[in-house]
Write a protein that holds these residues in place. Structure first.
Motif, PDB file in Angstrom:
ATOM      1  N   LYS A  18      52.772  43.092 -43.705  1.00 43.21           N
ATOM      2  CA  LYS A  18      51.790  42.869 -44.766  1.00 43.21           C
ATOM      3  C   LYS A  18      51.234  44.205 -45.213  1.00 43.21           C
ATOM      4  N   HIS A  19      51.148  44.369 -46.493  1.00 45.42           N
ATOM      5  CA  HIS A  19      50.517  45.565 -47.017  1.00 45.42           C
ATOM      6  C   HIS A  19      49.002  45.386 -46.901  1.00 45.42           C
ATOM      7  N   PRO A  20      48.303  46.440 -46.565  1.00 45.42           N
ATOM      8  CA  PRO A  20      46.842  46.301 -46.462  1.00 45.42           C
ATOM      9  C   PRO A  20      46.253  45.874 -47.805  1.00 45.42           C
ATOM     10  N   PHE A  21      45.405  44.895 -47.756  1.00 45.06           N
ATOM     11  CA  PHE A  21      44.759  44.356 -48.953  1.00 45.06           C
ATOM     12  C   PHE A  21      43.362  44.940 -49.022  1.00 45.06           C
ATOM     13  N   SER A  22      43.080  45.653 -50.085  1.00 44.19           N
ATOM     14  CA  SER A  22      41.745  46.223 -50.221  1.00 44.19           C
ATOM     15  C   SER A  22      41.154  45.827 -51.569  1.00 44.19           C
ATOM     16  N   TYR A  23      39.857  45.697 -51.566  1.00 44.28           N
ATOM     17  CA  TYR A  23      39.123  45.342 -52.776  1.00 44.28           C
ATOM     18  C   TYR A  23      37.720  45.905 -52.662  1.00 44.28           C
ATOM     19  N   SER A  78      38.795  46.669 -46.639  1.00 44.40           N
ATOM     20  CA  SER A  78      40.238  46.643 -46.385  1.00 44.40           C
ATOM     21  C   SER A  78      40.529  45.583 -45.342  1.00 44.40           C
ATOM     22  N   GLU A  79      41.539  44.783 -45.609  1.00 45.46           N
ATOM     23  CA  GLU A  79      41.934  43.739 -44.655  1.00 45.46           C
ATOM     24  C   GLU A  79      43.324  43.984 -44.182  1.00 45.46           C
TER      25      GLU A  79
END
Length: 79
Positions: A18-23, A78-79
């Motif tokens: 999984k690519h790190p998901f950031s928002y 970041s998740e």
């Protein structure tokens, strides 16, 4: 060749990373246009800019018929 014919045991599928998901999470204190108590409104933005994320959040608040009372927090998650 044996794998193609189905004679050899199949290799397990490679694990997908999984690519790190950031928002950017913008937390605002909002209230109804007619007044009343203020409550927390959270908005997640995929923008890279905190200023742009804040503006998007304020636009979303106005679209729901609310008014911004105060900006509580703007942070990158970041998740």
């Amino acid at each position: 060749m044996r794998e193609a014919l189905g004679l050899a045991p199949a290799k397990p599928a490679p694990e997908k990373r999984k690519h790190p998901f950031s928002y950017i999470l913008v937390e605002l204190s909002v209230r109804k246009l007619t007044g009343g108590p203020a409550f927390r409104f959270e908005y997640k933005s995929r923008s890279l800019s905190t200023l742009e994320a804040k503006l998007e959040a304020e636009k979303a608040v106005r679209k729901k018929g609310l008014e911004v009372w105060a900006v509580l927090d703007v942070r990158q998650v970041s998740e």
